[in-house]
Write a protein that holds these residues in place. Sequence first.
Motif, PDB file in Angstrom:
ATOM      1  N   GLN A 214       0.564  13.214   8.762  1.00 45.94           N
ATOM      2  CA  GLN A 214      -0.627  12.949   9.581  1.00 45.94           C
ATOM      3  C   GLN A 214      -1.549  11.974   8.871  1.00 45.94           C
ATOM      4  N   ASP A 215      -2.541  11.513   9.613  1.00 44.38           N
ATOM      5  CA  ASP A 215      -3.632  10.751   9.024  1.00 44.38           C
ATOM      6  C   ASP A 215      -4.482  11.763   8.251  1.00 44.38           C
ATOM      7  N   SER A 216      -4.577  11.596   6.962  1.00 49.23           N
ATOM      8  CA  SER A 216      -5.297  12.585   6.136  1.00 49.23           C
ATOM      9  C   SER A 216      -6.804  12.501   6.300  1.00 49.23           C
ATOM     10  N   LEU A 217      -7.282  11.514   7.037  1.00 50.85           N
ATOM     11  CA  LEU A 217      -8.722  11.444   7.280  1.00 50.85           C
ATOM     12  C   LEU A 217      -9.105  12.195   8.564  1.00 50.85           C
TER      13      LEU A 217
ATOM     14  N   VAL B 225       0.600   9.656   6.167  1.00 50.28           N
ATOM     15  CA  VAL B 225       0.691   9.168   7.537  1.00 50.28           C
ATOM     16  C   VAL B 225       2.069   8.528   7.820  1.00 50.28           C
ATOM     17  N   ASP B 226       2.762   8.136   6.774  1.00 50.33           N
ATOM     18  CA  ASP B 226       4.019   7.394   6.937  1.00 50.33           C
ATOM     19  C   ASP B 226       5.184   8.376   7.067  1.00 50.33           C
ATOM     20  N   ASP B 227       5.908   8.302   8.206  1.00 52.64           N
ATOM     21  CA  ASP B 227       6.926   9.338   8.425  1.00 52.64           C
ATOM     22  C   ASP B 227       8.148   9.213   7.526  1.00 52.64           C
TER      23      ASP B 227
ATOM     24  N   PRO C 113      -3.624  14.203  -0.837  1.00 52.01           N
ATOM     25  CA  PRO C 113      -3.753  13.754   0.561  1.00 52.01           C
ATOM     26  C   PRO C 113      -3.089  12.406   0.844  1.00 52.01           C
ATOM     27  N   ALA C 114      -2.543  11.756  -0.183  1.00 49.00           N
ATOM     28  CA  ALA C 114      -1.763  10.519   0.051  1.00 49.00           C
ATOM     29  C   ALA C 114      -0.465  10.671  -0.719  1.00 49.00           C
ATOM     30  N   VAL C 115       0.306  11.692  -0.325  1.00 50.89           N
ATOM     31  CA  VAL C 115       1.421  12.179  -1.143  1.00 50.89           C
ATOM     32  C   VAL C 115       2.578  11.188  -1.241  1.00 50.89           C
ATOM     33  N   GLY C 116       2.695  10.272  -0.282  1.00 54.36           N
ATOM     34  CA  GLY C 116       3.791   9.281  -0.315  1.00 54.36           C
ATOM     35  C   GLY C 116       5.129   9.968  -0.465  1.00 54.36           C
ATOM     36  N   THR C 117       5.876   9.593  -1.509  1.00 57.06           N
ATOM     37  CA  THR C 117       7.208  10.156  -1.775  1.00 57.06           C
ATOM     38  C   THR C 117       7.133  11.441  -2.582  1.00 57.06           C
ATOM     39  N   ALA C 118       5.923  11.896  -2.900  1.00 55.84           N
ATOM     40  CA  ALA C 118       5.678  13.093  -3.748  1.00 55.84           C
ATOM     41  C   ALA C 118       6.088  12.856  -5.193  1.00 55.84           C
ATOM     42  N   ASN C 119       6.239  11.592  -5.574  1.00 54.00           N
ATOM     43  CA  ASN C 119       6.601  11.332  -6.968  1.00 54.00           C
ATOM     44  C   ASN C 119       5.480  11.786  -7.900  1.00 54.00           C
ATOM     45  N   LEU C 120       4.247  11.387  -7.577  1.00 55.17           N
ATOM     46  CA  LEU C 120       3.108  11.794  -8.417  1.00 55.17           C
ATOM     47  C   LEU C 120       2.921  13.318  -8.383  1.00 55.17           C
ATOM     48  N   LEU C 121       2.949  13.884  -7.185  1.00 51.39           N
ATOM     49  CA  LEU C 121       2.685  15.325  -7.066  1.00 51.39           C
ATOM     50  C   LEU C 121       3.741  16.143  -7.818  1.00 51.39           C
TER      51      LEU C 121
ATOM     52  N   TYR D 120      -8.891  -1.299   4.221  1.00 47.21           N
ATOM     53  CA  TYR D 120      -9.720  -0.890   5.348  1.00 47.21           C
ATOM     54  C   TYR D 120      -9.032   0.200   6.161  1.00 47.21           C
ATOM     55  N   TYR D 121      -9.835   1.117   6.689  1.00 50.80           N
ATOM     56  CA  TYR D 121      -9.321   2.176   7.569  1.00 50.80           C
ATOM     57  C   TYR D 121      -9.549   1.701   9.004  1.00 50.80           C
ATOM     58  N   PRO D 122      -8.483   1.574   9.808  1.00 52.52           N
ATOM     59  CA  PRO D 122      -8.649   0.948  11.125  1.00 52.52           C
ATOM     60  C   PRO D 122      -9.361   1.802  12.184  1.00 52.52           C
TER      61      PRO D 122
ATOM     62  N   HIS E  37       0.811  -1.222   0.000  1.00 52.11           N
ATOM     63  CA  HIS E  37       0.000   0.000   0.000  1.00 52.11           C
ATOM     64  C   HIS E  37       0.838   1.263   0.000  1.00 52.11           C
ATOM     65  N   HIS E  38       2.143   1.101   0.089  1.00 49.73           N
ATOM     66  CA  HIS E  38       3.003   2.274   0.139  1.00 49.73           C
ATOM     67  C   HIS E  38       3.764   2.446  -1.153  1.00 49.73           C
ATOM     68  N   GLN E  39       3.267   1.809  -2.205  1.00 48.19           N
ATOM     69  CA  GLN E  39       4.038   1.883  -3.431  1.00 48.19           C
ATOM     70  C   GLN E  39       3.957   3.249  -4.072  1.00 48.19           C
ATOM     71  N   MET E  40       5.066   3.606  -4.664  1.00 45.37           N
ATOM     72  CA  MET E  40       5.124   4.871  -5.361  1.00 45.37           C
ATOM     73  C   MET E  40       4.280   4.768  -6.630  1.00 45.37           C
ATOM     74  N   THR E  41       3.683   5.890  -7.030  1.00 39.24           N
ATOM     75  CA  THR E  41       2.900   5.869  -8.265  1.00 39.24           C
ATOM     76  C   THR E  41       3.847   5.680  -9.453  1.00 39.24           C
ATOM     77  N   PRO E  42       3.588   4.681 -10.323  1.00 37.86           N
ATOM     78  CA  PRO E  42       4.508   4.441 -11.448  1.00 37.86           C
ATOM     79  C   PRO E  42       4.625   5.655 -12.367  1.00 37.86           C
TER      80      PRO E  42
HETATM   81  N1  SAM Z   1       1.405   9.036  -4.978  1.00 40.31           N
HETATM   82  C1  SAM Z   1       2.324   8.508  -4.007  1.00 40.31           C
HETATM   83  C2  SAM Z   1       3.760   8.577  -4.542  1.00 40.31           C
HETATM   84  O1  SAM Z   1       3.947   9.022  -5.693  1.00 40.31           O
HETATM   85  O2  SAM Z   1       4.689   8.176  -3.825  1.00 40.31           O
HETATM   86  C3  SAM Z   1       1.992   7.093  -3.611  1.00 40.31           C
HETATM   87  C4  SAM Z   1       0.671   6.931  -2.945  1.00 40.31           C
HETATM   88  S1  SAM Z   1       0.461   5.336  -2.231  1.00 40.31           S
HETATM   89  C5  SAM Z   1      -0.376   4.453  -3.431  1.00 40.31           C
HETATM   90  C6  SAM Z   1      -0.747   5.622  -0.998  1.00 40.31           C
HETATM   91  C7  SAM Z   1      -0.235   6.413   0.194  1.00 40.31           C
HETATM   92  O3  SAM Z   1      -1.288   6.597   1.106  1.00 40.31           O
HETATM   93  C8  SAM Z   1       0.890   5.764   0.966  1.00 40.31           C
HETATM   94  O4  SAM Z   1       2.004   6.600   0.925  1.00 40.31           O
HETATM   95  C9  SAM Z   1       0.363   5.631   2.396  1.00 40.31           C
HETATM   96  O5  SAM Z   1       1.326   5.880   3.401  1.00 40.31           O
HETATM   97  C10 SAM Z   1      -0.718   6.696   2.398  1.00 40.31           C
HETATM   98  N2  SAM Z   1      -1.797   6.522   3.396  1.00 40.31           N
HETATM   99  C11 SAM Z   1      -2.525   5.409   3.680  1.00 40.31           C
HETATM  100  N3  SAM Z   1      -3.436   5.670   4.623  1.00 40.31           N
HETATM  101  C12 SAM Z   1      -3.307   6.982   4.951  1.00 40.31           C
HETATM  102  C13 SAM Z   1      -3.966   7.864   5.854  1.00 40.31           C
HETATM  103  N4  SAM Z   1      -4.974   7.437   6.620  1.00 40.31           N
HETATM  104  N5  SAM Z   1      -3.567   9.153   5.914  1.00 40.31           N
HETATM  105  C14 SAM Z   1      -2.549   9.609   5.151  1.00 40.31           C
HETATM  106  N6  SAM Z   1      -1.889   8.826   4.270  1.00 40.31           N
HETATM  107  C15 SAM Z   1      -2.266   7.533   4.157  1.00 40.31           C
END
Ligand code: SAM
Length: 329
Positions: A174-177, A150-152, A123-131, A196-198, A92-97
Motif C-alpha cells: 500500500q501507499d504508506s502515507l 507501494v510497489d507490488d 514503512p518503505a520496506v522494498g525488498t526487505a533487505n534492510l529490515l 515529491y509525493y504526487p 527510487h526503488h533501490q535496495m539499501t546497500p
Molecule cells: N530498504 C529497502 C530495501 O532494503 O529494499 C529499500 C527502500 S527504497 C530506498 C524506498 C522504497 O520506498 C521503495 O521500495 C519504494 O517503492 C517505496 N515507496 C516510495 N513511495 C512510497 C509510498 N508512498 N508508500 C509506500 N512505499 C513507498
Amino acid sequence: MTTPVERLFTLFDETATILQEELQCTYLEAVAETGENVFHGDVLQEEVSELNAKRLKKEYKEIQLDRFTNEEIRKAFQLAVLKGMKEHTQPHHQMTPDAVGLFMSYIVSKFTGKYLALTILDPAVGTANLLTTVLNHLPGKQVKSYGADVDDLLIRLAYVNANLQKQPIQLFNQDSLQPLFVELADVVICDLPVGYYPNDANASRFVLKAENGHSYAHHLFIEQSLYYTKEGGYLFFLIPNSLFSSDQSAQLHTFLKEQAVIQGLLQLPMSMFKNEQAAKSIFILQKKGANVKAPKKALLAELPRFSNKQAMQVMMRKIDEWFATEKHE
Ligand code: SAM
C-alpha cells in the motif's frame, strides 16, 4: 571453493533464468518466482515444461535451505535482486546497500540493548533487505515486525525474502502515507524514498505538507513514522544529506523539535555514493514521551570508509563511549 552465498546465488540465478524464459517475464519477477519455489521445494508455475520442471525440482531438492544461515540466504537473494535491478534502473526503488544495512543493524542493536521484546516497522520496506538485516542482528529478542511498500513486485520480493529467512514479517502492499494497520512501533527503520509525493489530497492531512504544489515524500514519511511510533520509541532514517538545507527544511525542523529529540546523525562515507548529491546519513530520533530526555550531546560523526578497519574501530569505540556517557551502558 565456492562459498555458501555463491552456491545459493548460483541456484537463484540459474533457476530464475530458466523461469524468465519459460514465463516470458523479467529476471526480477523470475527471482520472486524461483524464491517461492525454493521455499516450497516445488515448481508452482503450471506453464513450465515438463523437462524444465524436472530440472528445477532437482536443483531445489539438492540445495537444502536449512543448511544456510539467514544472513547467507539474505546475501544470496540480495545478489540475485541486484542483478535484476540492473536491468531496470529505478533510482527510487533501490535496495539499501549491504554495508549501510549492517551498520544500521549495529546502531539499532545498541539503542535497543535493554529491550527484551520489541515491534519494528519499516514503512518503505522494498525488498526487505534492510529490515531482514536488522532482524538478523537482534538475536535473543522477541521481535514483531511490519513492512509496507507501494510497489507490488518489491513487496513480493520482500515476502519471498522473509519466508526464505523464516522471518514472520507482516507485509502490506500500500501507499504508506495512507493509514497503516499496524501496532505502534518501538522502532522504525526506513531508507526514505526521496522526492515529491504526487497525492496532494492525501498530503493535506500532514503538518509537513507543502504550502504550494507537491509535498516532499521524505518529509511526510518522517511525520507518518513518528505517528506510528510509541512514546519514547526510536526512529532510524536513512536521509539525504540535503534534508536540512532544502527549501522546506525550516518547517521540518520546527516539527521535529515539537515531536522528537535528536539522538544522532551519522554521515556515511562519501566513497559509498556516486556523487555528493547522492550522499546519505543515518538520522536517529526518539519520539517525545514522559521519560524521554534529550542527550547532553547528540551522537554526531562522519563515518570513515567501512573498509578502513582501524578507523572503524576508533569510531566504534567513540560510539561505545557515547552510550556509556549518555545511556549508562
Ligand atoms: N530498504 C529497502 C530495501 O532494503 O529494499 C529499500 C527502500 S527504497 C530506498 C524506498 C522504497 O520506498 C521503495 O521500495 C519504494 O517503492 C517505496 N515507496 C516510495 N513511495 C512510497 C509510498 N508512498 N508508500 C509506500 N512505499 C513507498
